[in-house]
Design a protein around this motif. Structure first.
Motif, PDB file in Angstrom:
ATOM      1  N   SER A  56       0.839  -1.190   0.000  1.00 18.04           N
ATOM      2  CA  SER A  56       0.000   0.000   0.000  1.00 18.04           C
ATOM      3  C   SER A  56       0.880   1.247   0.000  1.00 18.04           C
ATOM      4  CB  SER A  56      -0.903  -0.010   1.226  1.00 18.04           C
ATOM      5  OG  SER A  56      -1.774   1.093   1.205  1.00 18.04           O
ATOM      6  N   GLY A  57       0.544   2.206  -0.868  1.00 18.03           N
ATOM      7  CA  GLY A  57       1.281   3.452  -0.957  1.00 18.03           C
ATOM      8  C   GLY A  57       2.254   3.507  -2.125  1.00 18.03           C
ATOM      9  N   ARG A  69      -1.675   5.429  -7.094  1.00 18.60           N
ATOM     10  CA  ARG A  69      -1.032   4.950  -5.872  1.00 18.60           C
ATOM     11  C   ARG A  69      -1.897   3.819  -5.311  1.00 18.60           C
ATOM     12  NH1 ARG A  69       2.790   7.324  -2.693  1.00 18.60           N
ATOM     13  NH2 ARG A  69       2.625   9.267  -3.850  1.00 18.60           N
ATOM     14  N   ARG A  71      -3.817   1.674  -2.812  1.00 20.58           N
ATOM     15  CA  ARG A  71      -4.452   1.901  -1.516  1.00 20.58           C
ATOM     16  C   ARG A  71      -4.736   0.603  -0.791  1.00 20.58           C
ATOM     17  NH1 ARG A  71      -2.489   6.060   0.004  1.00 20.58           N
ATOM     18  NH2 ARG A  71      -2.832   7.826  -1.341  1.00 20.58           N
ATOM     19  N   GLU A  72      -5.007  -0.478  -1.553  1.00 21.29           N
ATOM     20  CA  GLU A  72      -5.343  -1.751  -0.912  1.00 21.29           C
ATOM     21  C   GLU A  72      -5.052  -2.891  -1.883  1.00 21.29           C
ATOM     22  OE1 GLU A  72      -9.305  -4.021   0.852  1.00 21.29           O
ATOM     23  OE2 GLU A  72      -9.448  -1.921   0.243  1.00 21.29           O
ATOM     24  N   GLU A  82      -5.725   4.433  -6.224  1.00 24.71           N
ATOM     25  CA  GLU A  82      -6.220   5.804  -6.141  1.00 24.71           C
ATOM     26  C   GLU A  82      -5.531   6.603  -7.247  1.00 24.71           C
ATOM     27  OE1 GLU A  82      -7.130   9.241  -2.858  1.00 24.71           O
ATOM     28  OE2 GLU A  82      -5.380   7.974  -2.545  1.00 24.71           O
ATOM     29  N   LYS A  88     -11.022   6.224  -6.650  1.00 28.65           N
ATOM     30  CA  LYS A  88     -10.395   4.908  -6.545  1.00 28.65           C
ATOM     31  C   LYS A  88     -10.991   3.973  -7.580  1.00 28.65           C
ATOM     32  CE  LYS A  88      -9.593   5.458  -1.620  1.00 28.65           C
ATOM     33  NZ  LYS A  88      -9.929   5.009  -0.283  1.00 28.65           N
TER      34      LYS A  88
END
Length: 113
Positions: A56-57, A69, A71-72, A82, A88
């Motif tokens: 994540s990130g 990016r 997110r999950e 995202e 998203k």
């Protein structure tokens, strides 16, 4: 009758060239392996390693060219990405590629334009 004997004698040396043909075929297969198959399988292993290391990130690019990016990362192999503040999307994890900066840092052979 003499023509048949001469034709048969002329055809005999052509049959002995079979070993040279086999060597040539083996050489072509080796060339294909070292210049096409091996590099492709190496690249696939690098991509698999990259995708397994996602967290994540991380900034990534999708196969469609969308930058975002992570997110999950879900258990079924999908990833929530995202792409803008509050926007998203869910995509398949196999459609993710590293950004140019990540590729340069890891030493991948991505061309710079």
């Amino acid at each position: 009758m003499l023509n048949y004997i001469m034709l048969d004698a002329a055809a005999a040396p052509a049959q002995s060239g079979g070993m040279g043909s086999i060597i040539m075929i083996v050489a072509l297969i080796a060339i294909f392996y070292f210049f096409m198959i091996r590099p492709q399988s190496k690249k696939q292993k690098e991509m698999k390693k990259f995708r397994e290391g996602l967290k994540s990130g991380d900034k990534v690019i999708t196969a469609g060219g969308i930058h975002g990016r992570i997110r999950e990362i879900k258990a079924n192999g999908t990833v929530v990405l995202e792409i803008a503040d509050g926007v998203k999307i869910t995509i398949d994890g196999t459609m993710i590629y590293p950004t140019m900066q990540d590729a340069v840092q890891t030493g991948s052979d991505v061309k710079k334009d």
